[in-house]
Design a protein around this motif. Structure first.
Motif, mmCIF file in Angstrom:
data_model
loop_
_atom_site.group_PDB
_atom_site.id
_atom_site.type_symbol
_atom_site.label_atom_id
_atom_site.label_comp_id
_atom_site.label_asym_id
_atom_site.label_seq_id
_atom_site.Cartn_x
_atom_site.Cartn_y
_atom_site.Cartn_z
ATOM 1 N N THR A 548 0.826 -1.206 0.000
ATOM 2 C CA THR A 548 0.000 0.000 0.000
ATOM 3 C C THR A 548 0.859 1.254 0.000
ATOM 4 O OG1 THR A 548 -0.116 -0.081 2.413
ATOM 5 C CG2 THR A 548 -1.894 -1.150 1.195
ATOM 6 N N CYS A 549 0.269 2.315 -0.486
ATOM 7 C CA CYS A 549 0.980 3.591 -0.567
ATOM 8 C C CYS A 549 1.218 4.162 0.827
ATOM 9 C CB CYS A 549 0.159 4.572 -1.396
ATOM 10 S SG CYS A 549 0.791 6.258 -1.386
ATOM 11 N N ASP A 550 2.437 4.634 1.054
ATOM 12 C CA ASP A 550 2.761 5.306 2.312
ATOM 13 C C ASP A 550 2.496 6.801 2.104
ATOM 14 O OD1 ASP A 550 3.562 5.789 4.818
ATOM 15 O OD2 ASP A 550 5.655 5.258 4.542
ATOM 16 N N LYS A 551 1.274 7.212 2.370
ATOM 17 C CA LYS A 551 0.818 8.554 2.003
ATOM 18 C C LYS A 551 1.595 9.689 2.662
ATOM 19 C CE LYS A 551 -3.677 6.496 1.274
ATOM 20 N NZ LYS A 551 -5.006 6.270 1.844
ATOM 21 N N PRO A 552 2.004 9.568 3.942
ATOM 22 C CA PRO A 552 2.768 10.674 4.549
ATOM 23 C C PRO A 552 4.050 11.028 3.803
ATOM 24 C CG PRO A 552 1.951 9.220 6.261
ATOM 25 C CD PRO A 552 1.663 8.547 4.952
ATOM 26 N N VAL A 553 4.558 10.105 2.964
ATOM 27 C CA VAL A 553 5.746 10.416 2.163
ATOM 28 C C VAL A 553 5.461 11.582 1.217
ATOM 29 C CG1 VAL A 553 7.285 9.517 0.369
ATOM 30 C CG2 VAL A 553 6.682 8.093 2.329
ATOM 31 N N PHE A 554 4.201 11.691 0.756
ATOM 32 C CA PHE A 554 3.863 12.687 -0.265
ATOM 33 C C PHE A 554 3.044 13.863 0.272
ATOM 34 C CE2 PHE A 554 3.996 8.445 -2.288
ATOM 35 C CZ PHE A 554 5.091 8.636 -3.124
ATOM 36 N N LEU A 555 2.274 13.642 1.316
ATOM 37 C CA LEU A 555 1.388 14.700 1.809
ATOM 38 C C LEU A 555 2.187 15.919 2.259
ATOM 39 C CD1 LEU A 555 -1.189 12.591 3.867
ATOM 40 C CD2 LEU A 555 -1.619 13.818 1.727
ATOM 41 N N GLY A 556 1.712 17.098 1.847
ATOM 42 C CA GLY A 556 2.368 18.341 2.230
ATOM 43 C C GLY A 556 3.594 18.679 1.411
ATOM 44 N N LYS A 557 3.936 17.833 0.432
ATOM 45 C CA LYS A 557 5.118 18.074 -0.402
ATOM 46 C C LYS A 557 4.733 18.874 -1.647
ATOM 47 C CE LYS A 557 8.116 15.433 1.931
ATOM 48 N NZ LYS A 557 7.256 14.741 2.878
ATOM 49 N N THR A 558 5.679 19.687 -2.125
ATOM 50 C CA THR A 558 5.466 20.441 -3.358
ATOM 51 C C THR A 558 5.751 19.560 -4.563
ATOM 52 O OG1 THR A 558 7.750 21.217 -3.472
ATOM 53 C CG2 THR A 558 6.193 22.554 -2.190
ATOM 54 N N LYS A 559 5.376 20.066 -5.730
ATOM 55 C CA LYS A 559 5.639 19.325 -6.964
ATOM 56 C C LYS A 559 7.135 19.093 -7.138
ATOM 57 C CE LYS A 559 5.216 19.605 -11.992
ATOM 58 N NZ LYS A 559 4.780 20.415 -13.150
ATOM 59 N N GLN A 560 7.933 20.119 -6.857
ATOM 60 C CA GLN A 560 9.374 19.996 -7.041
ATOM 61 C C GLN A 560 9.963 18.966 -6.082
ATOM 62 O OE1 GLN A 560 11.096 21.677 -9.556
ATOM 63 N NE2 GLN A 560 12.625 20.132 -8.984
ATOM 64 N N GLU A 561 9.495 18.971 -4.838
ATOM 65 C CA GLU A 561 10.003 18.005 -3.854
ATOM 66 C C GLU A 561 9.690 16.576 -4.279
ATOM 67 O OE1 GLU A 561 9.856 20.490 0.362
ATOM 68 O OE2 GLU A 561 8.002 19.615 -0.438
ATOM 69 N N ILE A 562 8.511 16.367 -4.834
ATOM 70 C CA ILE A 562 8.137 15.019 -5.269
ATOM 71 C C ILE A 562 8.927 14.615 -6.509
ATOM 72 C CG2 ILE A 562 6.219 13.618 -6.152
ATOM 73 C CD1 ILE A 562 4.387 15.207 -4.300
ATOM 74 N N GLU A 563 9.160 15.565 -7.408
ATOM 75 C CA GLU A 563 9.970 15.276 -8.595
ATOM 76 C C GLU A 563 11.384 14.858 -8.211
ATOM 77 O OE1 GLU A 563 9.894 18.720 -11.059
ATOM 78 O OE2 GLU A 563 8.241 17.978 -12.304
ATOM 79 N N ASP A 564 11.924 15.488 -7.173
ATOM 80 C CA ASP A 564 13.310 15.232 -6.762
ATOM 81 C C ASP A 564 13.477 13.930 -5.985
ATOM 82 O OD1 ASP A 564 14.005 17.586 -7.965
ATOM 83 O OD2 ASP A 564 13.984 18.768 -6.108
ATOM 84 N N MET A 565 12.373 13.300 -5.580
ATOM 85 C CA MET A 565 12.470 12.046 -4.825
ATOM 86 C C MET A 565 12.995 10.933 -5.724
ATOM 87 S SD MET A 565 8.967 11.841 -2.578
ATOM 88 C CE MET A 565 8.630 12.958 -1.233
ATOM 89 N N THR A 566 14.025 10.240 -5.255
ATOM 90 C CA THR A 566 14.529 9.071 -5.979
ATOM 91 C C THR A 566 13.877 7.818 -5.421
ATOM 92 O OG1 THR A 566 16.361 8.689 -4.457
ATOM 93 C CG2 THR A 566 16.736 10.238 -6.280
ATOM 94 N N ARG A 567 14.025 6.729 -6.150
ATOM 95 C CA ARG A 567 13.453 5.459 -5.696
ATOM 96 C C ARG A 567 14.023 5.067 -4.336
ATOM 97 N NH1 ARG A 567 11.221 0.860 -8.440
ATOM 98 N NH2 ARG A 567 11.511 -1.062 -7.230
ATOM 99 N N ASP A 568 15.325 5.264 -4.162
ATOM 100 C CA ASP A 568 15.950 4.908 -2.887
ATOM 101 C C ASP A 568 15.425 5.777 -1.750
ATOM 102 O OD1 ASP A 568 17.431 2.943 -4.078
ATOM 103 O OD2 ASP A 568 19.201 4.220 -4.381
ATOM 104 N N GLU A 569 15.197 7.066 -2.033
ATOM 105 C CA GLU A 569 14.685 7.959 -0.992
ATOM 106 C C GLU A 569 13.274 7.561 -0.577
ATOM 107 O OE1 GLU A 569 17.007 12.145 -1.963
ATOM 108 O OE2 GLU A 569 15.150 11.656 -3.016
ATOM 109 N N ILE A 570 12.467 7.187 -1.550
ATOM 110 C CA ILE A 570 11.107 6.744 -1.227
ATOM 111 C C ILE A 570 11.164 5.464 -0.400
ATOM 112 C CG2 ILE A 570 8.962 5.842 -2.184
ATOM 113 C CD1 ILE A 570 9.315 7.730 -4.527
ATOM 114 N N ALA A 571 12.029 4.541 -0.800
ATOM 115 C CA ALA A 571 12.136 3.272 -0.080
ATOM 116 C C ALA A 571 12.631 3.485 1.337
ATOM 117 C CB ALA A 571 13.073 2.327 -0.827
ATOM 118 N N SER A 572 13.555 4.432 1.529
ATOM 119 C CA SER A 572 14.121 4.625 2.862
ATOM 120 C C SER A 572 13.148 5.324 3.796
ATOM 121 C CB SER A 572 15.407 5.453 2.775
ATOM 122 O OG SER A 572 15.119 6.762 2.305
ATOM 123 N N ASP A 573 12.133 5.969 3.221
ATOM 124 C CA ASP A 573 11.200 6.716 4.057
ATOM 125 C C ASP A 573 10.020 5.873 4.522
ATOM 126 O OD1 ASP A 573 11.518 9.860 2.288
ATOM 127 O OD2 ASP A 573 12.625 9.023 3.969
#
Length: 605
Positions: A548-573
Motif C-alpha cells: 500500500t501507498c505510504d501517504k505521509p511520504v507525499f502529503l504536504g510536499k510540493t511538486k518539485q520536492e516530489i519530482e526530486d524524490m529518488t526510488r531509494d529515498e522513497i524506499a528509505s522513508d
C-alpha cells in the motif's frame, strides 16, 4: 393538632419483623453467589482461592481484634460479606498476599477501629480496594481475558485489556453470531471480557440485585438513581448514546451500584438523602472516568460520598409528622419534592437527549479504502468525530494497539480534541499537544514529533499523525463539495475543483515484477494550487497484501520536492508500504500536477 387524637401513640418499635443483621448479611451472600460462580467459570479456580483467602482474612481479622480487645466473638456474617465483595473486586490473577492485606485493612483499619459494624465511616470493601489500587497499582490493574477451558486450572498471567483501558481491543470480533457494536454490548452483558473476578458478568449482578430488591435488603433508589445519573453524565461527557451504554456496562459500575453503594452503615438513613447520595456517586464516577488518570472511578466515588453521609443525615432531615413552621403552617416537604424533581429531570434528559444524540451523531458511510478510520459521525454543532484504530511498532517487534476519537472542525480545518480510547499502558502514549488546536496545514508541516516527555513516544506520535491525516483525507473525499470539471484522459477519470483545491481521480498500475504480479491502483489525489502542494490522498483501490501507498511520504510536499524524490529515498522513508507502489503513486501525483497546471492555464486563457 386535633387530628393527632385520631392516632394511637405508643413506644417504639412500631414495626416488627424477623430480620436481623445475620439474615440481612446472609441474603447479601446469596445474592453474590451468581457473581462468584461466573467469576470462577470465566477465570478459573485460582480466582476462587483468592476469594476464599479474602473472606478468611476478613473473618479472622475481626475475631482477632475482638480477642485482643477482650470482646465477644461476632458471627453476624458481615465480615464474610466484606471479604466476598472485596475478593470479587480483585484481578483474577492477583498474588495471594493481596487479599490478605486488603482484608486486614478493610476490617481492622476501616471497620473495627471505628467501633465495628454500623460505626465505620466508609464502606470497608470500597476503601480497601482504593487502598490496594494506590499501594499496588501495577498488580491491581493486570487482568486476564475470558477463557473457560484455558483458565480453569491455570495460574498463568497473560494480560488482556478491559474496555476502559483498551477500548474495543478488549472484545472478540463477534459473540453469539453478533458482530460490531451490539456484539460488544453482549460481551459486556455476559461478561466475556477482562476485568475483576465478580464485576464482568452483568447478568449475574442484575440477578443478585433483583434478589436483594425483592427481599427489601437494599433501597432500589440508590442503584437506580446512581445508574440514571451516570447515564446522563456519560451522554454529556462523551456525546454518544452508544458510548453511554458501553460505559454503563464496563468496569465495576453496576457491581458497585448494587452491592457497595447500598451498604446500610455507610449510606444515608433518610430515603430522599439516598437520592442525593446516589446522584453524587454518578457525577463523581463519570468525572473520574472521563477526566481522571485512572479509567475506573466507582470505588473512589463511593468512598468520597461516604464522607458526606454523616453531614447529610445531620443537616438534611425529613419533615416530621405534624411539624410546623414558625408561622404555624405545615412544614413544606422541600427535600422530598427536590429529589423527586431531580429524578424527573434526569429521566427526561435521558429520554430527550438519547434520540437527539442519535439523530445529530450522523454516521457517515465510508467511500474509499482507509487504514485507520473506522467510524465517522457528525455532531449537532457540525463537528466531525472520527474513530481511528491502528498499531504503532514500539520495539522488538512489539506493536501497540491504538484507538482514538479525533474531533475535527471542518470550517477551520482544525483538530479540536483527541481522546485516547486505547493506547500503551507502558508509557508510550501520544503527546496530544502536537495535534490539539492545530490546523491541518500545521499538522502537515510538523514532521518532527520527537518529545522529551516521559509519558510519550515518538513512534506513537507518528502513528497518530498518520491517523489524523487520514481523517482529513476522509473528509475531503466524502464530505467536501467539489465542482466537476470538463476533463478526462486515459488515467484521470474525474477532475473536480473547490476553491484552490483540485481533486483528481486517477488510475495506475504497480508492476511487482519479482512477484509476477501487477496491482491495479486508483486514488483521489487533491492538490492545493495556492501552495502547489499535495493536500490529500484517498485510496480507492490498491493491494490487499500490504503493498500500500505510504501517504505521509507525499502529503504536504510540493511538486518539485516530489519530482526530486529518488526510488531509494522513497524506499528509505517507508515502513508500512511497498516501494513499487510508492513509485507508481509518485508518477500519478506528478501527472495530476501537470493537469492542474493545464486547467489553470486554460481558465486564465
Amino acid at each position: 393538632m386535633a387530628e393527632i387524637s385520631n392516632y394511637k401513640v405508643a413506644a417504639s418499635p412500631h414495626k416488627l419483623d424477623s430480620s436481623s443483621t445475620r439474615t440481612v448479611m446472609l441474603d447479601v451472600l446469596i445474592a453474590l453467589i451468581p457473581c462468584l460462580v461466573c467469576g470462577v467459570v470465566y477465570f478459573g479456580l485460582y480466582s476462587l482461592a483468592l476469594v476464599v483467602i479474602c473472606m478468611s482474612a476478613c473473618f479472622l481479622s475481626e475475631q482477632l481484634y475482638n480477642l485482643i480487645r477482650k470482646k465477644p466473638f461476632t458471627f453476624d456474617l458481615s465480615a464474610l460479606v466484606t471479604g466476598l465483595i472485596l475478593g470479587l473486586n480483585l484481578p483474577p490473577r492477583a498474588p495471594w498476599y493481596i487479599p490478605i492485606i486488603g482484608g486486614v485493612f478493610a476490617i481492622i483499619i476501616v471497620k473495627m477501629l471505628f467501633g465495628g459494624l454500623g460505626k465505620n465511616f466508609a464502606n470497608p470493601a470500597a476503601t480497601a480496594r482504593v487502598f490496594l489500587l494506590l499501594a499496588y497499582s501495577s498488580v491491581m490493574t493486570k487482568y486476564i481475558g475470558f477463557d473457560i477451558s484455558g483458565n480453569i486450572l491455570s495460574t498463568d498471567i497473560v494480560t488482556a485489556p478491559t474496555y476502559l483501558s483498551g477500548g474495543t481491543a478488549a472484545f472478540q470480533s463477534s459473540f453469539m453470531g453478533v458482530s460490531g457494536y451490539w456484539g460488544y454490548v453482549l460481551q459486556l452483558l455476559f461478561g466475556t471480557v477482562g476485568g475483576s473476578i465478580g464485576e464482568t458478568c452483568k447478568v449475574a449482578i442484575l440477578a443478585g440485585g433483583v434478589y436483594l430488591g425483592v427481599r427489601r435488603v437494599i433501597d432500589w433508589r440508590i442503584p437506580v438513581v446512581y445508574l440514571l445519573t451516570s447515564a446522563v453524565m456519560f451522554l454529556v461527557c462523551y456525546g454518544s448514546a452508544k458510548e453511554m451504554l458501553l460505559q454503563l456496562l464496563s468496569g465495576g459500575l453496576l457491581f458497585g451500584a448494587v452491592f457497595m453503594a447500598t451498604d446500610y452503615a455507610t449510606s444515608p438513613k433518610w430515603k430522599y438523602n439516598r437520592v442525593l447520595y446516589a446522584f453524587g456517586l454518578g457525577v463523581i464516577t463519570v468525572l473520574i472516568r472521563r477526566f481522571g488518570s485512572y479509567p475506573e472511578g466507582t470505588s473512589l466515588a463511593i468512598l468520597i460520598m461516604n464522607l458526606f453521609v454523616p453531614m447529610m443525615d445531620k443537616f438534611i432531615l425529613p419533615v416530621r409528622f405534624g411539624q410546623m413552621t414558625k408561622a404555624g403552617k405545615p412544614m413544606p416537604q422541600v427535600m422530598q419534592w427536590s429529589m423527586r424533581s431531580l429524578c424527573i429531570v434526569l429521566a427526561a434528559m435521558l429520554l430527550i437527549f438519547v434520540p437527539i444524540t442519535n439523530y445529530t451523531n450522523v454516521y457517515i458511510d465510508k467511500s474509499g479504502v482507509y487504514s485507520y478510520v473506522q467510524e465517522v459521525s457528525r455532531k449537532l454543532s457540525g463537528e466531525y468525530v472520527f474513530t481511528v484504530q491502528g498499531g504503532a511498532p514500539i520495539m522488538g517487534g512489539y506493536v501497540q494497539n491504538l484507538e482514538y476519537k479525533v474531533y475535527v472542525d471542518a470550517d477551520t480545518d482544525t483538530v479540536t480534541d483527541v481522546v485516547p480510547i486505547a493506547q500503551s499502558t507502558m508509557g508510550y502514549t501520544a503527546e496530544l499537544s502536537f495535534f490539539e488546536g492545530k490546523t491541518y496545514a500545521e499538522i502537515l508541516q510538523n514532521t518532527d514529533l520527537s518529545t522529551d516527555s516521559e509519558f510519550s513516544a515518538t513512534k506513537t506520535n507518528t502513528k497518530l499523525r498518520e491517523m489524523i491525516l487520514e481523517c482529513f483525507s476522509f473528509y475531503d473525499y466524502n464530505m467536501a463539495r467539489y465542482e466537476r470539471l470538463a476533463y478526462t484522459d486515459e488515467n484521470i477519470t474525474l477532475a473536480e475543483r473547490s476553491g484552490t483545491l483540485y481533486r483528481f481521480t486517477i488510475a495506475g498500475v504497480a508492476d511487482l515484477t519479482e512477484y509476477n504480479y501487477k496491482q491495479a491502483l486508483k486514488y483521489a489525489i487533491t492538490l492545493d494550487s495556492s501552495t502547489n502542494k499535495v493536500y490529500a490522498i484517498t485510496t480507492l483501490a490498491e493491494s490487499t497484501y500490504g503493498y500500500t501507498c505510504d501517504k505521509p511520504v507525499f502529503l504536504g510536499k510540493t511538486k518539485q520536492e516530489i519530482e526530486d524524490m529518488t526510488r531509494d529515498e522513497i524506499a528509505s522513508d517507508i515502513t508500512t508500504s511497498a516501494t513499487v507502489t510508492n513509485v507508481s503513486v509518485q508518477g500519478m501525483i506528478l501527472r495530476c500536477f501537470e493537469v492542474m497546471g493545464a486547467l489553470q492555464e486554460g481558465a486564465n486563457g
